[in-house]
Design an enzyme around this catalytic site. Structure first.
Site, PDB file in Angstrom:
ATOM      1  N   GLY A 295       0.825  -1.213   0.000  1.00 47.20           N
ATOM      2  CA  GLY A 295       0.000   0.000   0.000  1.00 47.20           C
ATOM      3  C   GLY A 295       0.852   1.251   0.000  1.00 47.20           C
TER       4      GLY A 295
ATOM      5  N   GLY B 191       8.535  -2.699  -5.757  1.00 48.99           N
ATOM      6  CA  GLY B 191       7.699  -1.612  -5.236  1.00 48.99           C
ATOM      7  C   GLY B 191       8.410  -0.854  -4.128  1.00 48.99           C
TER       8      GLY B 191
ATOM      9  CB  THR C 164      12.015 -10.597  -5.476  1.00 42.37           C
ATOM     10  OG1 THR C 164      11.530 -11.552  -6.423  1.00 42.37           O
ATOM     11  CG2 THR C 164      13.454 -10.324  -5.853  1.00 42.37           C
ATOM     12  CB  ILE C 165      10.116 -15.694  -2.928  1.00 45.46           C
ATOM     13  CG1 ILE C 165       8.676 -15.383  -3.169  1.00 45.46           C
ATOM     14  CG2 ILE C 165      10.521 -15.665  -1.498  1.00 45.46           C
ATOM     15  CD1 ILE C 165       7.813 -16.565  -2.792  1.00 45.46           C
ATOM     16  CG  ASP C 166       7.504 -13.949  -7.457  1.00 48.36           C
ATOM     17  OD1 ASP C 166       7.337 -14.977  -6.788  1.00 48.36           O
ATOM     18  OD2 ASP C 166       6.589 -13.122  -7.682  1.00 48.36           O
TER      19      ASP C 166
ATOM     20  CG  MET D 282       3.534 -17.701  -4.310  1.00 46.49           C
ATOM     21  SD  MET D 282       4.148 -16.650  -2.996  1.00 46.49           S
ATOM     22  CE  MET D 282       2.637 -16.491  -2.035  1.00 46.49           C
ATOM     23  N   GLY D 283       4.616 -16.912  -8.373  1.00 50.72           N
ATOM     24  CA  GLY D 283       5.332 -16.429  -9.548  1.00 50.72           C
ATOM     25  C   GLY D 283       4.361 -15.661 -10.411  1.00 50.72           C
TER      26      GLY D 283
ATOM     27  CD  GLU E 260       1.105 -15.797  -8.006  1.00 53.00           C
ATOM     28  OE1 GLU E 260       2.088 -15.662  -7.276  1.00 53.00           O
ATOM     29  OE2 GLU E 260       0.006 -15.300  -7.761  1.00 53.00           O
TER      30      GLU E 260
ATOM     31  NE  ARG F 252       4.493 -14.652   1.179  1.00 54.55           N
ATOM     32  CZ  ARG F 252       3.776 -13.659   0.681  1.00 54.55           C
ATOM     33  NH1 ARG F 252       3.991 -13.259  -0.559  1.00 54.55           N
ATOM     34  NH2 ARG F 252       2.875 -13.051   1.400  1.00 54.55           N
TER      35      ARG F 252
HETATM   36  N1  LIG Z   1       5.363   2.583  -7.864  1.00 51.98           N
HETATM   37  C1  LIG Z   1       5.597   2.850  -6.573  1.00 51.98           C
HETATM   38  N2  LIG Z   1       6.030   4.076  -6.200  1.00 51.98           N
HETATM   39  C2  LIG Z   1       6.271   4.345  -4.906  1.00 51.98           C
HETATM   40  N3  LIG Z   1       6.141   3.456  -3.910  1.00 51.98           N
HETATM   41  C3  LIG Z   1       5.714   2.237  -4.204  1.00 51.98           C
HETATM   42  C4  LIG Z   1       5.421   1.862  -5.547  1.00 51.98           C
HETATM   43  N4  LIG Z   1       5.016   0.579  -5.558  1.00 51.98           N
HETATM   44  C5  LIG Z   1       5.049   0.175  -4.271  1.00 51.98           C
HETATM   45  N5  LIG Z   1       5.468   1.161  -3.464  1.00 51.98           N
HETATM   46  C6  LIG Z   1       5.648   1.075  -2.024  1.00 51.98           C
HETATM   47  O1  LIG Z   1       6.447  -0.047  -1.677  1.00 51.98           O
HETATM   48  C7  LIG Z   1       5.784  -0.874  -0.730  1.00 51.98           C
HETATM   49  C8  LIG Z   1       5.941  -2.318  -1.134  1.00 51.98           C
HETATM   50  O2  LIG Z   1       5.526  -2.508  -2.489  1.00 51.98           O
HETATM   51  P1  LIG Z   1       4.900  -3.870  -3.011  1.00 51.98           P
HETATM   52  O3  LIG Z   1       3.725  -4.216  -2.178  1.00 51.98           O
HETATM   53  O4  LIG Z   1       4.700  -3.738  -4.465  1.00 51.98           O
HETATM   54  O5  LIG Z   1       5.995  -4.958  -2.674  1.00 51.98           O
HETATM   55  P2  LIG Z   1       7.432  -5.204  -3.264  1.00 51.98           P
HETATM   56  O6  LIG Z   1       8.416  -4.346  -2.553  1.00 51.98           O
HETATM   57  O7  LIG Z   1       7.421  -5.065  -4.750  1.00 51.98           O
HETATM   58  O8  LIG Z   1       7.691  -6.692  -2.821  1.00 51.98           O
HETATM   59  P3  LIG Z   1       7.096  -8.030  -3.501  1.00 51.98           P
HETATM   60  O9  LIG Z   1       8.293  -8.751  -3.992  1.00 51.98           O
HETATM   61  O10 LIG Z   1       6.441  -8.740  -2.399  1.00 51.98           O
HETATM   62  O11 LIG Z   1       6.152  -7.637  -4.580  1.00 51.98           O
HETATM   63  C9  LIG Z   1       4.342  -0.418  -0.685  1.00 51.98           C
HETATM   64  O12 LIG Z   1       3.941  -0.314   0.642  1.00 51.98           O
HETATM   65  C10 LIG Z   1       4.325   0.951  -1.345  1.00 51.98           C
HETATM   66  O13 LIG Z   1       4.268   1.953  -0.337  1.00 51.98           O
HETATM   67  O1  LIG Z   2      -0.679 -12.321  -0.962  1.00 53.25           O
HETATM   68  P1  LIG Z   2       0.474 -11.406  -0.876  1.00 53.25           P
HETATM   69  O2  LIG Z   2       1.098 -11.337   0.471  1.00 53.25           O
HETATM   70  O3  LIG Z   2       0.160 -10.072  -1.437  1.00 53.25           O
HETATM   71  O4  LIG Z   2       1.632 -12.008  -1.783  1.00 53.25           O
HETATM   72  C1  LIG Z   2       1.432 -12.760  -2.921  1.00 53.25           C
HETATM   73  C2  LIG Z   2       2.460 -12.509  -3.945  1.00 53.25           C
HETATM   74  O5  LIG Z   2       3.737 -12.243  -3.500  1.00 53.25           O
HETATM   75  C3  LIG Z   2       4.679 -12.672  -4.471  1.00 53.25           C
HETATM   76  O6  LIG Z   2       5.443 -13.679  -3.952  1.00 53.25           O
HETATM   77  C4  LIG Z   2       5.616 -11.572  -4.815  1.00 53.25           C
HETATM   78  O7  LIG Z   2       6.253 -11.188  -3.629  1.00 53.25           O
HETATM   79  C5  LIG Z   2       3.845 -13.207  -5.635  1.00 53.25           C
HETATM   80  O8  LIG Z   2       4.395 -14.247  -6.372  1.00 53.25           O
HETATM   81  C6  LIG Z   2       2.586 -13.590  -4.925  1.00 53.25           C
HETATM   82  O9  LIG Z   2       1.480 -13.633  -5.735  1.00 53.25           O
HETATM   83 MG   LIG Z   3       6.808  -6.387  -6.307  1.00 53.37          MG
END
Ligand SMILES: Nc1ncnc2c1ncn2[C@@H]1O[C@H](COP(=O)(O)OP(=O)(O)OP(=O)(O)O)[C@@H](O)[C@H]1O
Ligand SMILES: O=P(O)(O)OC[C@H]1O[C@](O)(CO)[C@@H](O)[C@@H]1O
Ligand SMILES: [Mg+2]
Length: 440
Positions: free
Chosen positions: A155, A181, A208-210, A253-254, A309, A365
Protein backbone atom coordinates in the site's frame (compact mmCIF):
# COMPACT_ATOMS: atom_id res chain seq x y z
CA UNK A 1 21.29 -1.62 -23.50
CA UNK A 2 22.74 -0.73 -20.10
CA UNK A 3 25.20 2.17 -20.31
CA UNK A 4 27.81 3.55 -17.94
CA UNK A 5 25.43 6.34 -16.87
CA UNK A 6 22.91 3.71 -15.70
CA UNK A 7 25.57 2.27 -13.38
CA UNK A 8 26.73 5.52 -11.77
CA UNK A 9 26.26 5.34 -8.00
CA UNK A 10 25.22 8.42 -6.03
CA UNK A 11 27.15 9.46 -2.95
CA UNK A 12 26.32 11.98 -0.23
CA UNK A 13 29.85 13.39 -0.24
CA UNK A 14 33.53 12.57 0.18
CA UNK A 15 34.62 9.87 2.64
CA UNK A 16 36.93 11.58 5.16
CA UNK A 17 36.60 9.42 8.26
CA UNK A 18 38.86 6.42 8.85
CA UNK A 19 36.80 3.26 8.87
CA UNK A 20 37.01 1.09 11.98
CA UNK A 21 37.36 -1.79 9.54
CA UNK A 22 40.38 -0.35 7.71
CA UNK A 23 42.87 -2.43 9.71
CA UNK A 24 41.13 -5.62 8.59
CA UNK A 25 41.59 -4.83 4.94
CA UNK A 26 45.38 -5.21 4.95
CA UNK A 27 47.01 -5.13 1.55
CA UNK A 28 44.05 -6.48 -0.38
CA UNK A 29 44.33 -6.82 -4.14
CA UNK A 30 41.67 -7.64 -6.70
CA UNK A 31 41.53 -11.43 -7.12
CA UNK A 32 39.01 -14.05 -8.17
CA UNK A 33 37.50 -13.64 -4.70
CA UNK A 34 37.45 -9.92 -4.02
CA UNK A 35 37.60 -6.57 -5.76
CA UNK A 36 39.32 -3.55 -4.23
CA UNK A 37 37.33 -0.35 -3.94
CA UNK A 38 39.36 1.45 -6.64
CA UNK A 39 38.61 -1.25 -9.19
CA UNK A 40 35.41 -1.74 -11.25
CA UNK A 41 33.52 -4.86 -12.30
CA UNK A 42 32.67 -5.23 -15.97
CA UNK A 43 28.95 -5.36 -16.66
CA UNK A 44 29.23 -7.55 -19.76
CA UNK A 45 30.88 -10.96 -19.59
CA UNK A 46 31.26 -12.28 -23.10
CA UNK A 47 33.68 -11.36 -25.84
CA UNK A 48 30.81 -10.62 -28.21
CA UNK A 49 29.02 -8.32 -25.76
CA UNK A 50 32.17 -6.44 -24.82
CA UNK A 51 33.31 -6.31 -28.45
CA UNK A 52 29.88 -5.16 -29.58
CA UNK A 53 30.24 -2.03 -27.47
CA UNK A 54 33.16 -0.80 -29.57
CA UNK A 55 34.47 1.14 -26.59
CA UNK A 56 37.93 1.50 -25.03
CA UNK A 57 38.32 -0.53 -21.84
CA UNK A 58 38.02 2.43 -19.47
CA UNK A 59 34.66 3.37 -21.00
CA UNK A 60 33.07 -0.07 -20.84
CA UNK A 61 30.03 -0.20 -18.55
CA UNK A 62 31.19 -1.28 -15.11
CA UNK A 63 29.79 -1.61 -11.61
CA UNK A 64 31.13 -0.27 -8.37
CA UNK A 65 32.27 -3.17 -6.19
CA UNK A 66 30.62 -3.73 -2.82
CA UNK A 67 32.60 -4.16 0.36
CA UNK A 68 34.27 -2.14 3.11
CA UNK A 69 36.01 1.14 2.33
CA UNK A 70 39.10 2.39 4.12
CA UNK A 71 37.41 5.72 4.67
CA UNK A 72 33.74 6.34 5.30
CA UNK A 73 31.28 9.22 5.13
CA UNK A 74 29.36 8.85 8.39
CA UNK A 75 30.81 9.20 11.87
CA UNK A 76 29.60 5.95 13.51
CA UNK A 77 29.29 7.45 16.99
CA UNK A 78 26.83 10.04 15.70
CA UNK A 79 24.95 7.92 13.20
CA UNK A 80 21.32 6.90 13.60
CA UNK A 81 19.96 4.11 11.47
CA UNK A 82 16.47 2.98 10.48
CA UNK A 83 15.46 -0.36 8.99
CA UNK A 84 12.19 -1.24 7.26
CA UNK A 85 10.84 -4.36 5.54
CA UNK A 86 8.07 -4.00 2.91
CA UNK A 87 6.10 -6.13 0.47
CA UNK A 88 5.51 -9.88 0.67
CA UNK A 89 7.41 -12.21 2.95
CA UNK A 90 10.56 -13.95 1.86
CA UNK A 91 12.81 -16.39 3.73
CA UNK A 92 15.79 -14.53 5.17
CA UNK A 93 14.23 -11.18 6.10
CA UNK A 94 15.15 -11.69 9.75
CA UNK A 95 18.65 -12.77 8.75
CA UNK A 96 19.13 -9.50 6.89
CA UNK A 97 17.84 -7.42 9.82
CA UNK A 98 20.11 -9.34 12.17
CA UNK A 99 23.09 -8.95 9.86
CA UNK A 100 22.58 -5.19 9.55
CA UNK A 101 22.29 -4.67 13.30
CA UNK A 102 25.28 -6.84 14.18
CA UNK A 103 27.54 -5.31 11.54
CA UNK A 104 26.55 -1.75 12.42
CA UNK A 105 26.90 -2.17 16.14
CA UNK A 106 29.80 -4.58 16.50
CA UNK A 107 32.07 -3.48 13.71
CA UNK A 108 31.21 0.16 13.10
CA UNK A 109 30.14 1.05 16.64
CA UNK A 110 26.76 2.49 15.64
CA UNK A 111 24.63 2.64 18.77
CA UNK A 112 21.23 3.86 17.63
CA UNK A 113 19.28 1.58 15.32
CA UNK A 114 15.51 1.50 15.07
CA UNK A 115 13.15 -0.72 13.15
CA UNK A 116 10.03 0.78 11.57
CA UNK A 117 7.03 -1.49 11.89
CA UNK A 118 4.85 -2.85 9.12
CA UNK A 119 6.57 -1.41 6.09
CA UNK A 120 6.32 2.21 4.98
CA UNK A 121 3.19 2.72 7.07
CA UNK A 122 5.46 2.51 10.14
CA UNK A 123 6.66 6.04 9.32
CA UNK A 124 3.21 7.58 9.13
CA UNK A 125 1.79 9.00 12.40
CA UNK A 126 -1.86 8.16 11.71
CA UNK A 127 -1.13 4.42 11.90
CA UNK A 128 0.14 4.85 15.46
CA UNK A 129 3.06 2.42 15.01
CA UNK A 130 5.93 2.62 17.50
CA UNK A 131 9.54 1.93 16.53
CA UNK A 132 11.52 -1.03 17.77
CA UNK A 133 14.98 -0.41 19.24
CA UNK A 134 17.27 -2.89 17.54
CA UNK A 135 20.26 -4.07 19.55
CA UNK A 136 22.44 -7.17 19.16
CA UNK A 137 20.51 -8.78 22.02
CA UNK A 138 17.14 -8.15 20.34
CA UNK A 139 18.20 -9.59 16.98
CA UNK A 140 20.52 -12.41 18.06
CA UNK A 141 18.12 -15.33 17.51
CA UNK A 142 15.56 -13.83 15.14
CA UNK A 143 16.95 -15.82 12.22
CA UNK A 144 15.46 -18.98 13.76
CA UNK A 145 12.03 -17.79 12.64
CA UNK A 146 10.59 -17.03 9.21
CA UNK A 147 8.81 -13.75 8.48
CA UNK A 148 10.09 -10.41 9.70
CA UNK A 149 10.18 -9.21 13.30
CA UNK A 150 9.39 -5.74 12.00
CA UNK A 151 6.26 -6.76 10.14
CA UNK A 152 5.57 -5.68 6.59
CA UNK A 153 2.80 -4.19 4.46
CA UNK A 154 1.74 -3.22 0.99
CA UNK A 155 0.00 0.00 0.00
CA UNK A 156 1.24 3.41 -1.06
CA UNK A 157 2.49 5.87 1.54
CA UNK A 158 3.40 9.52 1.15
CA UNK A 159 7.18 9.96 0.76
CA UNK A 160 6.94 13.46 2.34
CA UNK A 161 5.55 11.87 5.50
CA UNK A 162 8.22 9.17 5.44
CA UNK A 163 10.94 11.83 5.32
CA UNK A 164 9.17 13.82 8.07
CA UNK A 165 9.61 10.75 10.28
CA UNK A 166 13.27 10.40 9.31
CA UNK A 167 13.81 14.04 10.26
CA UNK A 168 11.93 13.74 13.56
CA UNK A 169 14.06 10.75 14.56
CA UNK A 170 17.31 12.22 13.19
CA UNK A 171 17.91 9.18 10.98
CA UNK A 172 21.06 9.35 8.83
CA UNK A 173 20.80 5.98 7.11
CA UNK A 174 17.67 4.10 6.04
CA UNK A 175 17.91 0.47 4.99
CA UNK A 176 14.94 -0.73 2.95
CA UNK A 177 14.44 -4.45 2.48
CA UNK A 178 11.89 -5.14 -0.21
CA UNK A 179 11.07 -5.78 -3.83
CA UNK A 180 10.53 -3.58 -6.87
CA UNK A 181 7.70 -1.61 -5.24
CA UNK A 182 9.77 -0.99 -2.13
CA UNK A 183 12.68 0.22 -4.23
CA UNK A 184 10.38 2.57 -6.16
CA UNK A 185 9.11 3.87 -2.83
CA UNK A 186 12.71 4.34 -1.67
CA UNK A 187 13.46 6.36 -4.79
CA UNK A 188 10.58 8.70 -3.89
CA UNK A 189 12.07 9.02 -0.41
CA UNK A 190 15.49 9.82 -1.91
CA UNK A 191 13.88 12.52 -4.06
CA UNK A 192 12.25 14.20 -1.07
CA UNK A 193 15.48 13.91 0.93
CA UNK A 194 17.23 15.73 -1.93
CA UNK A 195 14.55 18.41 -2.15
CA UNK A 196 14.98 19.12 1.55
CA UNK A 197 18.78 19.23 1.27
CA UNK A 198 19.21 16.42 3.81
CA UNK A 199 22.19 14.08 4.01
CA UNK A 200 20.41 10.77 4.51
CA UNK A 201 21.61 7.61 2.79
CA UNK A 202 18.99 5.16 1.50
CA UNK A 203 20.33 1.69 0.74
CA UNK A 204 18.23 -1.28 -0.39
CA UNK A 205 18.63 -5.00 0.04
CA UNK A 206 16.50 -6.48 -2.76
CA UNK A 207 13.95 -9.07 -1.71
CA UNK A 208 11.86 -11.17 -4.05
CA UNK A 209 11.05 -14.85 -3.84
CA UNK A 210 9.94 -14.61 -7.45
CA UNK A 211 13.58 -13.79 -8.34
CA UNK A 212 12.29 -11.03 -10.60
CA UNK A 213 14.83 -8.28 -9.81
CA UNK A 214 17.01 -7.88 -12.93
CA UNK A 215 20.80 -8.03 -13.32
CA UNK A 216 21.46 -9.88 -10.09
CA UNK A 217 22.13 -13.52 -9.28
CA UNK A 218 19.39 -15.34 -7.44
CA UNK A 219 17.79 -13.17 -4.79
CA UNK A 220 18.03 -14.15 -1.14
CA UNK A 221 15.41 -16.59 0.09
CA UNK A 222 14.82 -17.93 -3.39
CA UNK A 223 16.76 -21.10 -2.74
CA UNK A 224 14.83 -21.78 0.47
CA UNK A 225 11.45 -21.12 -1.16
CA UNK A 226 12.32 -23.28 -4.13
CA UNK A 227 13.42 -26.11 -1.82
CA UNK A 228 10.07 -25.90 0.00
CA UNK A 229 8.24 -26.06 -3.32
CA UNK A 230 10.01 -29.31 -4.22
CA UNK A 231 8.23 -30.98 -1.30
CA UNK A 232 4.87 -30.31 -2.93
CA UNK A 233 6.11 -31.55 -6.29
CA UNK A 234 7.31 -34.74 -4.70
CA UNK A 235 4.01 -35.18 -2.85
CA UNK A 236 2.16 -34.58 -6.11
CA UNK A 237 4.28 -37.20 -7.79
CA UNK A 238 3.63 -39.77 -5.04
CA UNK A 239 -0.11 -39.09 -5.23
CA UNK A 240 -0.15 -39.27 -9.01
CA UNK A 241 1.72 -42.56 -9.14
CA UNK A 242 -0.61 -44.10 -6.56
CA UNK A 243 -3.90 -43.59 -8.38
CA UNK A 244 -5.21 -44.77 -11.77
CA UNK A 245 -4.90 -41.87 -14.20
CA UNK A 246 -3.24 -39.92 -11.40
CA UNK A 247 -2.38 -36.29 -12.09
CA UNK A 248 -0.52 -34.21 -9.52
CA UNK A 249 -1.12 -30.54 -10.20
CA UNK A 250 1.01 -28.03 -8.26
CA UNK A 251 0.47 -24.27 -8.37
CA UNK A 252 3.42 -22.18 -7.23
CA UNK A 253 3.96 -18.47 -6.68
CA UNK A 254 5.33 -16.43 -9.55
CA UNK A 255 3.22 -13.56 -10.74
CA UNK A 256 5.31 -12.54 -13.74
CA UNK A 257 8.36 -14.80 -13.53
CA UNK A 258 8.39 -18.59 -13.42
CA UNK A 259 11.71 -19.13 -11.68
CA UNK A 260 10.31 -20.98 -8.66
CA UNK A 261 8.36 -23.34 -10.93
CA UNK A 262 11.44 -23.98 -13.10
CA UNK A 263 14.01 -24.52 -10.37
CA UNK A 264 11.83 -26.59 -8.07
CA UNK A 265 10.99 -28.79 -11.05
CA UNK A 266 14.65 -29.26 -11.91
CA UNK A 267 15.48 -30.04 -8.29
CA UNK A 268 12.94 -32.85 -8.09
CA UNK A 269 12.89 -33.96 -11.72
CA UNK A 270 9.44 -35.46 -11.08
CA UNK A 271 7.34 -33.14 -13.23
CA UNK A 272 6.17 -33.80 -16.78
CA UNK A 273 4.99 -30.27 -17.52
CA UNK A 274 5.93 -26.81 -16.33
CA UNK A 275 3.76 -23.84 -17.30
CA UNK A 276 5.13 -20.35 -16.68
CA UNK A 277 4.01 -16.78 -17.46
CA UNK A 278 6.84 -16.27 -19.95
CA UNK A 279 5.75 -19.11 -22.26
CA UNK A 280 2.15 -18.94 -23.51
CA UNK A 281 0.44 -22.25 -24.19
CA UNK A 282 -2.62 -23.40 -26.10
CA UNK A 283 -5.04 -25.59 -24.16
CA UNK A 284 -7.16 -27.11 -26.89
CA UNK A 285 -6.53 -28.98 -30.13
CA UNK A 286 -4.34 -31.92 -31.05
CA UNK A 287 -1.16 -30.06 -30.08
CA UNK A 288 -2.65 -28.28 -27.10
CA UNK A 289 -1.70 -28.92 -23.48
CA UNK A 290 -4.85 -30.87 -22.48
CA UNK A 291 -4.59 -33.44 -25.23
CA UNK A 292 -0.83 -33.82 -24.75
CA UNK A 293 -1.43 -34.46 -21.04
CA UNK A 294 -4.18 -36.96 -21.76
CA UNK A 295 -1.94 -38.95 -24.11
CA UNK A 296 0.87 -38.91 -21.62
CA UNK A 297 -1.39 -40.24 -18.87
CA UNK A 298 -2.64 -42.94 -21.24
CA UNK A 299 0.99 -43.88 -22.06
CA UNK A 300 2.48 -43.74 -18.59
CA UNK A 301 -0.48 -43.96 -16.25
CA UNK A 302 0.17 -40.68 -14.44
CA UNK A 303 1.66 -37.18 -14.78
CA UNK A 304 2.80 -34.21 -12.71
CA UNK A 305 2.07 -30.63 -13.79
CA UNK A 306 3.69 -27.57 -12.20
CA UNK A 307 2.08 -24.22 -12.97
CA UNK A 308 3.20 -20.75 -11.91
CA UNK A 309 0.38 -18.50 -10.73
CA UNK A 310 0.86 -15.99 -13.55
CA UNK A 311 0.88 -18.61 -16.33
CA UNK A 312 -1.89 -18.94 -18.91
CA UNK A 313 -3.81 -15.86 -17.81
CA UNK A 314 -5.12 -15.47 -21.35
CA UNK A 315 -7.29 -18.53 -20.64
CA UNK A 316 -9.04 -16.99 -17.68
CA UNK A 317 -12.10 -15.26 -18.99
CA UNK A 318 -14.79 -13.20 -17.40
CA UNK A 319 -12.65 -12.25 -14.43
CA UNK A 320 -10.92 -8.88 -14.43
CA UNK A 321 -7.62 -9.32 -12.58
CA UNK A 322 -7.76 -7.48 -9.26
CA UNK A 323 -5.07 -5.30 -7.70
CA UNK A 324 -3.57 -5.44 -4.24
CA UNK A 325 -2.99 -2.37 -2.05
CA UNK A 326 0.28 -1.62 -3.84
CA UNK A 327 -1.31 -1.88 -7.27
CA UNK A 328 0.19 -5.31 -8.04
CA UNK A 329 -1.97 -7.48 -10.22
CA UNK A 330 -3.92 -10.30 -8.55
CA UNK A 331 -4.34 -12.97 -11.16
CA UNK A 332 -7.21 -15.37 -11.67
CA UNK A 333 -6.58 -18.86 -10.33
CA UNK A 334 -4.95 -20.79 -13.15
CA UNK A 335 -4.49 -23.85 -10.91
CA UNK A 336 -8.19 -24.34 -10.25
CA UNK A 337 -9.05 -23.59 -13.86
CA UNK A 338 -6.60 -26.23 -15.09
CA UNK A 339 -7.98 -28.77 -12.64
CA UNK A 340 -11.49 -28.24 -13.99
CA UNK A 341 -10.44 -28.25 -17.65
CA UNK A 342 -8.32 -31.39 -17.24
CA UNK A 343 -11.19 -33.29 -15.63
CA UNK A 344 -13.63 -32.11 -18.35
CA UNK A 345 -11.21 -33.00 -21.14
CA UNK A 346 -10.44 -36.47 -19.80
CA UNK A 347 -14.14 -37.14 -19.17
CA UNK A 348 -15.02 -36.06 -22.71
CA UNK A 349 -12.52 -38.62 -24.05
CA UNK A 350 -13.49 -41.35 -21.63
CA UNK A 351 -10.02 -41.36 -20.07
CA UNK A 352 -9.93 -42.12 -16.38
CA UNK A 353 -8.27 -39.50 -14.19
CA UNK A 354 -7.70 -38.60 -10.57
CA UNK A 355 -6.45 -35.05 -10.12
CA UNK A 356 -4.69 -34.13 -6.88
CA UNK A 357 -4.33 -30.38 -6.55
CA UNK A 358 -1.59 -28.76 -4.45
CA UNK A 359 -1.34 -25.02 -3.72
CA UNK A 360 1.52 -24.59 -1.22
CA UNK A 361 1.25 -20.81 -1.67
CA UNK A 362 2.46 -18.98 1.47
CA UNK A 363 4.02 -22.13 2.91
CA UNK A 364 7.09 -21.73 0.68
CA UNK A 365 7.91 -18.18 1.75
CA UNK A 366 7.10 -18.13 5.46
CA UNK A 367 9.82 -20.57 6.50
CA UNK A 368 13.21 -19.63 7.97
CA UNK A 369 16.07 -19.33 5.49
CA UNK A 370 18.16 -22.42 4.84
CA UNK A 371 21.87 -22.21 5.74
CA UNK A 372 22.87 -21.15 2.24
CA UNK A 373 20.37 -18.29 2.24
CA UNK A 374 21.30 -17.33 5.82
CA UNK A 375 24.93 -16.93 4.82
CA UNK A 376 23.90 -15.02 1.70
CA UNK A 377 21.65 -12.69 3.72
CA UNK A 378 24.44 -11.99 6.16
CA UNK A 379 26.84 -11.11 3.38
CA UNK A 380 24.28 -8.86 1.70
CA UNK A 381 23.70 -7.13 5.04
CA UNK A 382 27.44 -6.58 5.44
CA UNK A 383 27.67 -5.13 1.94
CA UNK A 384 24.70 -2.84 2.62
CA UNK A 385 26.27 -1.49 5.81
CA UNK A 386 29.59 -0.85 4.06
CA UNK A 387 27.81 0.98 1.24
CA UNK A 388 25.73 3.13 3.57
CA UNK A 389 28.57 4.02 5.93
CA UNK A 390 30.51 5.16 2.83
CA UNK A 391 27.64 7.51 1.97
CA UNK A 392 26.24 5.63 -1.00
CA UNK A 393 22.57 6.34 -1.60
CA UNK A 394 19.72 5.40 -3.94
CA UNK A 395 21.56 2.14 -4.34
CA UNK A 396 20.91 -1.54 -3.74
CA UNK A 397 23.53 -4.10 -2.86
CA UNK A 398 23.46 -7.20 -4.96
CA UNK A 399 25.47 -10.15 -6.07
CA UNK A 400 26.08 -10.30 -9.77
CA UNK A 401 28.04 -13.22 -11.13
CA UNK A 402 29.18 -13.92 -7.58
CA UNK A 403 30.63 -10.42 -7.03
CA UNK A 404 28.98 -8.10 -4.54
CA UNK A 405 28.18 -4.82 -6.27
CA UNK A 406 26.38 -1.50 -5.82
CA UNK A 407 23.53 -1.08 -8.27
CA UNK A 408 21.63 2.20 -8.70
CA UNK A 409 17.97 1.81 -7.72
CA UNK A 410 16.65 3.14 -11.06
CA UNK A 411 18.44 0.31 -12.86
CA UNK A 412 17.07 -2.28 -10.41
CA UNK A 413 13.49 -1.31 -11.29
CA UNK A 414 14.07 -0.59 -14.97
CA UNK A 415 12.78 -4.01 -15.99
CA UNK A 416 11.77 -7.34 -14.53
CA UNK A 417 13.86 -10.49 -14.53
CA UNK A 418 12.14 -13.20 -16.56
CA UNK A 419 12.81 -16.77 -17.51
CA UNK A 420 14.15 -16.43 -21.04
CA UNK A 421 12.18 -18.82 -23.31
CA UNK A 422 15.31 -19.00 -25.50
CA UNK A 423 17.72 -19.33 -22.58
CA UNK A 424 19.54 -22.19 -20.86
CA UNK A 425 17.19 -22.49 -17.87
CA UNK A 426 14.07 -23.07 -19.96
CA UNK A 427 16.00 -25.50 -22.17
CA UNK A 428 16.93 -27.47 -19.03
CA UNK A 429 13.27 -27.53 -18.03
CA UNK A 430 12.27 -28.81 -21.46
CA UNK A 431 14.95 -31.48 -21.20
CA UNK A 432 13.90 -32.50 -17.69
CA UNK A 433 10.18 -32.70 -18.42
CA UNK A 434 10.21 -33.86 -22.01
CA UNK A 435 7.34 -31.48 -22.76
CA UNK A 436 7.14 -30.00 -26.26
CA UNK A 437 8.75 -26.65 -27.01
CA UNK A 438 5.29 -25.24 -27.67
CA UNK A 439 1.67 -26.17 -27.12
CA UNK A 440 -0.05 -24.63 -30.12
N1 LIG B 1 5.36 2.58 -7.86
C1 LIG B 1 5.60 2.85 -6.57
N2 LIG B 1 6.03 4.08 -6.20
C2 LIG B 1 6.27 4.35 -4.91
N3 LIG B 1 6.14 3.46 -3.91
C3 LIG B 1 5.71 2.24 -4.20
C4 LIG B 1 5.42 1.86 -5.55
N4 LIG B 1 5.02 0.58 -5.56
C5 LIG B 1 5.05 0.17 -4.27
N5 LIG B 1 5.47 1.16 -3.46
C6 LIG B 1 5.65 1.08 -2.02
O1 LIG B 1 6.45 -0.05 -1.68
C7 LIG B 1 5.78 -0.87 -0.73
C8 LIG B 1 5.94 -2.32 -1.13
O2 LIG B 1 5.53 -2.51 -2.49
P1 LIG B 1 4.90 -3.87 -3.01
O3 LIG B 1 3.73 -4.22 -2.18
O4 LIG B 1 4.70 -3.74 -4.47
O5 LIG B 1 6.00 -4.96 -2.67
P2 LIG B 1 7.43 -5.20 -3.26
O6 LIG B 1 8.42 -4.35 -2.55
O7 LIG B 1 7.42 -5.07 -4.75
O8 LIG B 1 7.69 -6.69 -2.82
P3 LIG B 1 7.10 -8.03 -3.50
O9 LIG B 1 8.29 -8.75 -3.99
O10 LIG B 1 6.44 -8.74 -2.40
O11 LIG B 1 6.15 -7.64 -4.58
C9 LIG B 1 4.34 -0.42 -0.69
O12 LIG B 1 3.94 -0.31 0.64
C10 LIG B 1 4.33 0.95 -1.35
O13 LIG B 1 4.27 1.95 -0.34
O1 LIG C 1 -0.68 -12.32 -0.96
P1 LIG C 1 0.47 -11.41 -0.88
O2 LIG C 1 1.10 -11.34 0.47
O3 LIG C 1 0.16 -10.07 -1.44
O4 LIG C 1 1.63 -12.01 -1.78
C1 LIG C 1 1.43 -12.76 -2.92
C2 LIG C 1 2.46 -12.51 -3.95
O5 LIG C 1 3.74 -12.24 -3.50
C3 LIG C 1 4.68 -12.67 -4.47
O6 LIG C 1 5.44 -13.68 -3.95
C4 LIG C 1 5.62 -11.57 -4.81
O7 LIG C 1 6.25 -11.19 -3.63
C5 LIG C 1 3.84 -13.21 -5.64
O8 LIG C 1 4.39 -14.25 -6.37
C6 LIG C 1 2.59 -13.59 -4.92
O9 LIG C 1 1.48 -13.63 -5.73
MG1 LIG D 1 6.81 -6.39 -6.31
Amino acid sequence: MVSQEDLAVRTLGPCRIDSPLAARLGERQTTQHSVVEEDRILFDDTISMVGGRGLPIDQLPSLEPGGPRKQIYFDPAKTRVGIVTCGGLCPGLNDVIRGLVLELSRHYGVRRIVGFRNGYRGFIPRYGEDVLDLTPEVVMDIDDEGGTILGTSRGEQDAEEVVDALERLGINILFVIGGDGTIRGAMDVVRVIGERGLKVAVVGIPKTIDNDIPYIDQSFGFQTAMAEATKSIHAASVEARSAPGGIGLVKLMGRHSGFIACYSTLAKDDADYVLIPEVPFALDGERGFLEHLRRRVEDRGHAVVVVAEGAGQEHIQGEEPGRDASGNIRFGDIGRLLRRLVVDHFDAHGTETNVRYFDPSYAIRSVPANPFDSAYCLRLAHAAVHAAMAGRTEVIVARRRRRFVHMPMPLAVSRRNHVDPMGDLWLSVLEATGQPVRFE
